[in-house]
Every structure is written in structure tokens, then in C-alpha cells.
Design a protein around this motif. Sequence first.
Motif, PDB file in Angstrom:
ATOM      1  N   GLY A  14      41.252  32.978  43.836  1.00 37.36           N
ATOM      2  CA  GLY A  14      42.628  33.452  43.853  1.00 37.36           C
ATOM      3  C   GLY A  14      43.446  33.215  42.599  1.00 37.36           C
ATOM      4  N   LYS A  17      41.166  36.359  38.677  1.00 32.20           N
ATOM      5  CA  LYS A  17      40.002  36.873  37.926  1.00 32.20           C
ATOM      6  C   LYS A  17      39.912  38.396  38.016  1.00 32.20           C
ATOM      7  CE  LYS A  17      37.240  34.334  40.432  1.00 32.20           C
ATOM      8  NZ  LYS A  17      38.263  33.496  41.060  1.00 32.20           N
ATOM      9  N   THR A  19      42.181  40.589  38.942  1.00 33.70           N
ATOM     10  CA  THR A  19      43.367  41.227  38.357  1.00 33.70           C
ATOM     11  C   THR A  19      43.243  41.299  36.835  1.00 33.70           C
ATOM     12  OG1 THR A  19      44.705  40.411  40.183  1.00 33.70           O
ATOM     13  CG2 THR A  19      45.889  41.028  38.183  1.00 33.70           C
ATOM     14  N   GLN A  43      32.813  39.824  47.279  1.00 36.06           N
ATOM     15  CA  GLN A  43      34.045  40.290  47.957  1.00 36.06           C
ATOM     16  C   GLN A  43      34.387  41.721  47.562  1.00 36.06           C
ATOM     17  OE1 GLN A  43      37.271  37.028  48.228  1.00 36.06           O
ATOM     18  NE2 GLN A  43      36.222  36.615  46.304  1.00 36.06           N
ATOM     19  N   PRO A  94      33.983  33.502  42.545  1.00 37.36           N
ATOM     20  CA  PRO A  94      34.678  32.233  42.386  1.00 37.36           C
ATOM     21  C   PRO A  94      33.787  30.987  42.445  1.00 37.36           C
ATOM     22  CG  PRO A  94      35.207  33.237  44.505  1.00 37.36           C
ATOM     23  CD  PRO A  94      34.446  34.248  43.728  1.00 37.36           C
ATOM     24  N   ASN A 149      47.749  32.386  34.050  1.00 43.90           N
ATOM     25  CA  ASN A 149      48.186  33.515  34.877  1.00 43.90           C
ATOM     26  C   ASN A 149      49.185  33.022  35.926  1.00 43.90           C
ATOM     27  OD1 ASN A 149      48.259  36.131  35.997  1.00 43.90           O
ATOM     28  ND2 ASN A 149      46.643  35.637  37.458  1.00 43.90           N
ATOM     29  N   LYS A 150      49.972  33.945  36.450  1.00 45.31           N
ATOM     30  CA  LYS A 150      50.959  33.654  37.494  1.00 45.31           C
ATOM     31  C   LYS A 150      51.942  32.571  37.040  1.00 45.31           C
ATOM     32  CE  LYS A 150      47.824  34.617  41.376  1.00 45.31           C
ATOM     33  NZ  LYS A 150      47.463  34.278  42.739  1.00 45.31           N
ATOM     34  N   ILE A 177      50.379  35.390  31.417  1.00 46.23           N
ATOM     35  CA  ILE A 177      50.645  36.493  32.339  1.00 46.23           C
ATOM     36  C   ILE A 177      51.552  35.974  33.459  1.00 46.23           C
ATOM     37  CG2 ILE A 177      49.626  38.253  33.844  1.00 46.23           C
ATOM     38  CD1 ILE A 177      48.743  38.543  30.915  1.00 46.23           C
ATOM     39  N   PRO A 178      52.832  36.381  33.452  1.00 48.62           N
ATOM     40  CA  PRO A 178      53.758  35.906  34.482  1.00 48.62           C
ATOM     41  C   PRO A 178      53.426  36.479  35.869  1.00 48.62           C
ATOM     42  CG  PRO A 178      54.942  36.905  32.630  1.00 48.62           C
ATOM     43  CD  PRO A 178      53.494  37.246  32.468  1.00 48.62           C
ATOM     44  N   ARG A 180      54.153  38.723  38.675  1.00 49.13           N
ATOM     45  CA  ARG A 180      54.900  39.973  38.802  1.00 49.13           C
ATOM     46  C   ARG A 180      54.371  40.737  40.008  1.00 49.13           C
ATOM     47  NH1 ARG A 180      58.104  40.740  34.480  1.00 49.13           N
ATOM     48  NH2 ARG A 180      57.436  39.904  32.468  1.00 49.13           N
ATOM     49  N   LYS A 184      50.239  43.321  42.591  1.00 46.41           N
ATOM     50  CA  LYS A 184      49.798  43.599  43.970  1.00 46.41           C
ATOM     51  C   LYS A 184      49.960  45.080  44.286  1.00 46.41           C
ATOM     52  CE  LYS A 184      50.372  39.067  45.998  1.00 46.41           C
ATOM     53  NZ  LYS A 184      51.458  38.233  45.458  1.00 46.41           N
ATOM     54  N   MET A 187      47.133  47.082  42.771  1.00 42.13           N
ATOM     55  CA  MET A 187      45.897  46.960  43.557  1.00 42.13           C
ATOM     56  C   MET A 187      45.961  47.899  44.776  1.00 42.13           C
ATOM     57  SD  MET A 187      44.297  43.305  44.727  1.00 42.13           S
ATOM     58  CE  MET A 187      43.811  42.376  43.291  1.00 42.13           C
TER      59      MET A 187
HETATM   60  N1  ATP Z   1      50.167  37.675  37.503  1.00 37.75           N
HETATM   61  C1  ATP Z   1      50.188  37.932  38.825  1.00 37.75           C
HETATM   62  N2  ATP Z   1      51.367  38.171  39.441  1.00 37.75           N
HETATM   63  C2  ATP Z   1      51.423  38.420  40.769  1.00 37.75           C
HETATM   64  N3  ATP Z   1      50.354  38.456  41.569  1.00 37.75           N
HETATM   65  C3  ATP Z   1      49.146  38.213  41.004  1.00 37.75           C
HETATM   66  C4  ATP Z   1      48.990  37.951  39.614  1.00 37.75           C
HETATM   67  N4  ATP Z   1      47.673  37.757  39.366  1.00 37.75           N
HETATM   68  C5  ATP Z   1      47.044  37.902  40.540  1.00 37.75           C
HETATM   69  N5  ATP Z   1      47.912  38.169  41.524  1.00 37.75           N
HETATM   70  C6  ATP Z   1      47.634  38.372  42.947  1.00 37.75           C
HETATM   71  O1  ATP Z   1      47.001  37.199  43.445  1.00 37.75           O
HETATM   72  C7  ATP Z   1      45.990  37.554  44.386  1.00 37.75           C
HETATM   73  C8  ATP Z   1      44.640  37.007  43.884  1.00 37.75           C
HETATM   74  O2  ATP Z   1      44.319  37.679  42.673  1.00 37.75           O
HETATM   75  P1  ATP Z   1      42.824  38.091  42.355  1.00 37.75           P
HETATM   76  O3  ATP Z   1      42.189  38.783  43.487  1.00 37.75           O
HETATM   77  O4  ATP Z   1      42.858  38.802  41.033  1.00 37.75           O
HETATM   78  O5  ATP Z   1      42.192  36.623  42.145  1.00 37.75           O
HETATM   79  P2  ATP Z   1      40.657  36.213  42.048  1.00 37.75           P
HETATM   80  O6  ATP Z   1      40.598  35.009  41.195  1.00 37.75           O
HETATM   81  O7  ATP Z   1      39.840  37.386  41.645  1.00 37.75           O
HETATM   82  O8  ATP Z   1      40.340  35.840  43.564  1.00 37.75           O
HETATM   83  P3  ATP Z   1      38.884  35.554  44.175  1.00 37.75           P
HETATM   84  O9  ATP Z   1      38.515  34.190  43.705  1.00 37.75           O
HETATM   85  O10 ATP Z   1      39.106  35.636  45.650  1.00 37.75           O
HETATM   86  O11 ATP Z   1      37.956  36.613  43.635  1.00 37.75           O
HETATM   87  C9  ATP Z   1      46.020  39.071  44.495  1.00 37.75           C
HETATM   88  O12 ATP Z   1      46.812  39.412  45.580  1.00 37.75           O
HETATM   89  C10 ATP Z   1      46.689  39.525  43.197  1.00 37.75           C
HETATM   90  O13 ATP Z   1      47.383  40.748  43.350  1.00 37.75           O
END
Ligand code: ATP
Length: 220
Positions: A14, A17, A19, A43, A94, A149-150, A177-178, A180, A184, A187
Motif C-alpha cells: 500500500g 508501488k 501508482t 493482485q 509487496p 509518496n503520500k 509525491i504528495p 492527492r 484514486k 485508477m
Molecule cells: N500520492 C498518492 N495520493 C493519494 N493516494 C495515493 C497516492 N499513492 C497511492 N495512493 C493510493 O493508495 C492506495 C495504494 O496504492 P497502490 O496500490 O499504488 O500501492 P501498492 O504499494 O502498489 O500496494 P500493494 O502493496 O497492495 O501492491 C491506492 O488506493 C492508491 O490510489
Amino acid sequence: MAAEIIAITQQKGGVGKSTIAMHLGAAFHEKGKRVLVVDADGQNTLVHWASAASDEASGIPFPIVNLSEAGAQIHREIRKFVSDYDVIVVDCPPSITEKVSGVVLLAASVAIVPTSSSPADYWSSVGLVKLIQQAQVMNEDLRAVFLLNKTEEKRMLTRELKRALEELGFPLLKTQIPTRECYKQAMALGQTVLQMTDRGSRLAATEIRACADEVLAMLP
Ligand SMILES: Nc1ncnc2c1ncn2[C@@H]1O[C@H](COP(=O)(O)OP(=O)(O)OP(=O)(O)O)[C@@H](O)[C@H]1O
Ligand SMILES: [Mg+2]
């Protein structure tokens, strides 16, 4: 010229990755690179994401290939594509207990490790840092960076956090990467923020492009 392979990897779930993988792919595509994005995670986030578009014209404008079943043979499957692309971005699963991330790292020139600014996130990177360092013994060309990120807007990254990350062994990309909402939405729409026109998406697109420029500068 064979494609450069960019691995997006982090053992924690989460952190963004998928994104980051999709958006870097989009930014490279926009710069005229021949881009392939590999979904290496069972996934299948990227496969679902690409299939969410309402029509082909508004969807993801580069190919996504599902190699999540390839397991420890994934490098062989990726190799089949290297002569047809400039950049191959791989969205890793992950977990680092499966062999996938390790094998991808042996073939990659850049590893990007997304992390939040929460200490829990970057402490959990310790195992992954070791995996990357092991890969670097065999793959001397591999360079690794953290990507924050986030992040919360307007909050400066503390010097302590930056130092803590760098002490783990790898530098931090300048671009952060803030958080935002548009990520979502992108996606859900089967798009990337580069195709969206609201204010948040335009800001996000600028950040993604800056991040992509930093990553391209790391390629050999
Ligand atoms: N910079 C961001 N701002 C807002 N939401 C974000 C951001 N980056 C990711 N997200 C959201 O967080 C959630 C998890 O992101 P993502 O699926 O890319 O993570 P992941 O590391 O690939 O997860 P996993 O380990 O399950 O594969 C998603 O709902 C995504 O839209
Ligand atoms: Mg994912």
C-alpha cells in the motif's frame, strides 16, 4: 538498444508501488519513449486499472503485460520484450519472500523504493535494502533510490527523516509525491493524472514529470 528495466519495489503493502509504476510509465510514454509496464504482482492492480477505462481512446496509452504468474522465471519473460522497448517498468509484489523482486533486481538498472514519511514504512525497508544490496553484488549497474509518496502538502520533509532514509543505504529522489485524491480517481477511470485536467491532476502531473526526469537521469 535493449530496454532499461526500472523496478518499483517495497516489501510493505500500500505504499504506492502500482501508482508510481503506472505514472512513471505514462510520463516516459509522454516523452516519446517506447514503454512497457509489467504487472508482476498477483493482485494484478495494473491489469485491473488498465481495464477500467471506458474506451480505448481515453485509456492507458501504452501496453501493460501480466507476468504475475511467471514467478522466479520472470526475468526470462521480461527478456522477450527488451528489444522492442526503450523502458520497461516493473510493478513488483509487496513481499520479498517470493523470488520475484530479487530476480527482477538482477535485470534492472534502477530500483525505486516508494515509502511514506512514516517511520514504520521506512523501517520496514531494511529487508528490501539488503535484497537490493545483494542484487548489486551481481548486478553492478543497479542503482537504487527512495521515493517519498503520500506526503502531506506544505509539510517540509524533516532533515531527520531524510538522514534516516539515507542511512538505510540509498539516496532519496528530490521530487516527492504528495497525497492527492486524483490518484484514486485515475485508477477508477482507467487513466493516469497526465490525462486528467482538474487542478489537482495538473499539479500531480507536474510532480510525476519531475520524478520521471530524475529517474531518466539515473539511466546509463
Ligand atoms: N500520492 C498518492 N495520493 C493519494 N493516494 C495515493 C497516492 N499513492 C497511492 N495512493 C493510493 O493508495 C492506495 C495504494 O496504492 P497502490 O496500490 O499504488 O500501492 P501498492 O504499494 O502498489 O500496494 P500493494 O502493496 O497492495 O501492491 C491506492 O488506493 C492508491 O490510489
Ligand atoms: Mg501494487
